[in-house]
Write an enzyme that holds these catalytic residues in place. Structure first.
Site, short mmCIF file in Angstrom:
data_model
loop_
_atom_site.label_atom_id
_atom_site.label_comp_id
_atom_site.label_asym_id
_atom_site.label_seq_id
_atom_site.Cartn_x
_atom_site.Cartn_y
_atom_site.Cartn_z
N ASP A 1 12.56 20.70 -16.03
CA ASP A 1 11.17 20.92 -15.61
C ASP A 1 10.97 22.00 -14.56
OD1 ASP A 1 11.25 18.56 -17.02
OD2 ASP A 1 10.33 17.34 -15.47
N GLU B 1 4.53 11.74 -17.85
CA GLU B 1 5.28 12.51 -16.87
C GLU B 1 4.52 13.78 -16.48
OE1 GLU B 1 9.94 11.64 -17.56
OE2 GLU B 1 9.10 13.10 -18.96
#
Length: 491
Positions: free
Chosen positions: A24, A203
């Site tokens: 990420d 998320e």
């Protein structure tokens, strides 16, 4: 670094780590003329492991300078995803009345004498433009024992309420908190238990305001939420979004709860968020995603490194027949790596005579404008000498755009990788415009000026060197084909 970036399948104009694992994007913030990109990083292996924050900076969003690891695991655990902001008014008291950078991230460990994961929110701050970081002695600043998946804080300053707002992923919803100083947080609201897709854990949320059709007096708020991998669904991890209103405490979705809006119809754009603190005179909301999928991210066929980021994209809102929707276009700074361009105009493509053209380079931007005549489908194929190919096709009968990578190259590492990726898209006055960016191991296809976008990894054994324009069951007119070779950002 040039030799390092000559490895097979190594992206040449997408950001990737010097070595080892990345996932990420984190802490994306603009400060003192630099775009900061932090990222989930395992410096000791090429698969997911104890998370650190890797770090790079850029002056133009395209060319990147690698910096030392910014945040290492500590007594509170590994450093999971989060965000960074400029504390312009020193609300934290960290900066002696000046402005400085504050990172808000998830500390991840386990509850004492238990194998149950524990996730809490922590702070770090930098007084030297992000080169060194100090952990806040009062960490963690936010915790909740009742929620196991409690992570990925995105923080921003809300002018109207004069407070910081945090949006946090909390299992199958997001929770909003407010604060005056980034240290003490108050519950504001929860959103999403019955809205959107719940195919996986929620998320990496984001929340920001955008004008509709560029009109300054008509603004809406956009919430991004990524959906983790669920083996019961073929697509793996992906990202959805919501459009609505936000008053500093509560987000109200303007669509029905069962409306699902996907940011990208490809399989390889996940956990993306937007840059904080871009200058107001810039006027853009710039997004970056992790170019992979949890279904196979640990297995893709690279060796010394794993994963890359998407190209940065400017997000906007537009009114459509279906409602207000996100539109994406690659940032204008991409012009800095455009090299040689050739333009071909007024091609007629017949079903029995596809048009084959040599690629200028293995690094390409292709702009092609199709005008439907009587064909049922048309598109473009990228292929190589060992009979591998990727197809970008529009089906005029079903009104679908698709990217087919079933024969794109190496794919045995995952049953989920060979796939047709598709979405609904209407022609505009009988036309389809495609802008396609081809790197060594990815293709990003932008259709009709960003109304549909597909991000897809591909791993050909040899670089693609041919372009084929095709038309099924009739003729298609190509009014313009613009081929542009692109330079490596690492050379």
């Amino acid at each position: 670094m040039l030799n390092l970036y000559n490895q097979k399948h190594r992206p040449q104009f997408h950001f990737s780590p010097e070595e080892k694992w990345m996932n990420d994007p984190n802490g994306m913030v603009f400060f003192n003329g630099e775009y900061h990109l932090f990222y989930q990083h395992h410096p000791f292996g090429t698969t997911w492991g104890p998370m650190h924050w890797g770090h790079a900076v850029s002056k133009d969003l395209i060319h990147w300078e690698h910096l030392p690891i910014a945040l290492h695991p500590d007594e509170h655990g590994a450093i999971f995803s989060g965000s960074a902001v400029v504390d312009w008014n020193d609300t934290t008291g960290f900066f002696d009345g000046e402005a400085g950078l504050v990172a808000v991230y998830t500390s991840a460990d386990h509850y004492p004498d238990s194998d149950r994961p524990r996730q809490r929110q922590s702070l770090a701050y930098s007084k030297d433009n992000g080169r060194t970081w100090m952990k806040y002695e009062g960490n963690p600043v936010l915790s909740e024992e009742k929620i196991t998946d409690y992570r990925d804080p995105k923080v921003f300053w809300h002018d109207e309420s004069n407070k910081w707002v945090m949006i946090l992923a909390t299992g199958q919803s997001v929770t909003l908190y407010t604060s005056a100083n980034l240290k003490e947080w108050e519950f504001a609201s929860e959103f999403g238990r019955t809205a959107g897709s719940h195919d996986g854990v929620w998320e990496c949320p984001d929340l920001f305001e955008l004008p509709v059709d560029g009109e300054a007096n008509d603004n809406k708020w956009v919430m991004l939420v990524s959906i983790g991998d669920n083996p019961d669904f073929p697509e793996g991890s992906r990202t959805q979004y919501f459009v609505g209103q936000f008053d500093g405490r509560t987000f109200v979705n303007e669509n029905r709860d069962d409306t699902i809006l996907w940011l990208d119809f490809g399989r390889d754009n996940y956990a993306g968020v937007s840059w904080s603190d871009l200058p107001k005179e810039d006027g853009r909301r710039i997004y970056l995603g992790w170019m992979s999928n949890w279904r196979y991210a640990n297995q893709v066929p690279t060796e010394e490194w794993r994963s890359a980021m998407t190209l940065p994209r400017e997000l906007s809102l537009a009114r459509t027949e279906s409602g207000v929707r996100l539109v994406q276009k690659m940032v204008s700074e991409i012009n800095s790596i455009r090299e040689h361009t050739e333009v071909i105009q007024d091609l007629t493509v017949k079903s029995d005579s596809p048009v084959t053209i040599d690629m200028l380079s293995s690094l390409m931007e292709v702009n092609v404008r199709f005008e439907k005549k009587d064909s049922t489908a048309f598109g473009i194929i990228f292929k190589n000498a060992v009979q591998e190919w990727t197809v970008v096709q529009y089906d005029a009968e079903s009104e679908k755009i698709m990217v087919d990578r079933r024969q794109a190259g190496i794919s045995l590492f995952s049953e989920s990788f060979p796939a047709i990726q598709e979405t609904m898209l209407k022609m505009e006055e009988g036309k389809i415009h495609l802008q396609i960016f081809m790197d060594t191991s990815s293709i990003e296809a932008v259709a009709n000026d960003g109304k549909a976008v597909c991000t897809s990894l591909v791993f050909p054994n040899q670089p693609y060197d041919k372009i084929v324009l095709f038309s099924n069951n009739g003729e298609t007119h190509v009014s313009s084909l613009k081929l542009t070779s692109l330079n490596s950002i690492w050379g």
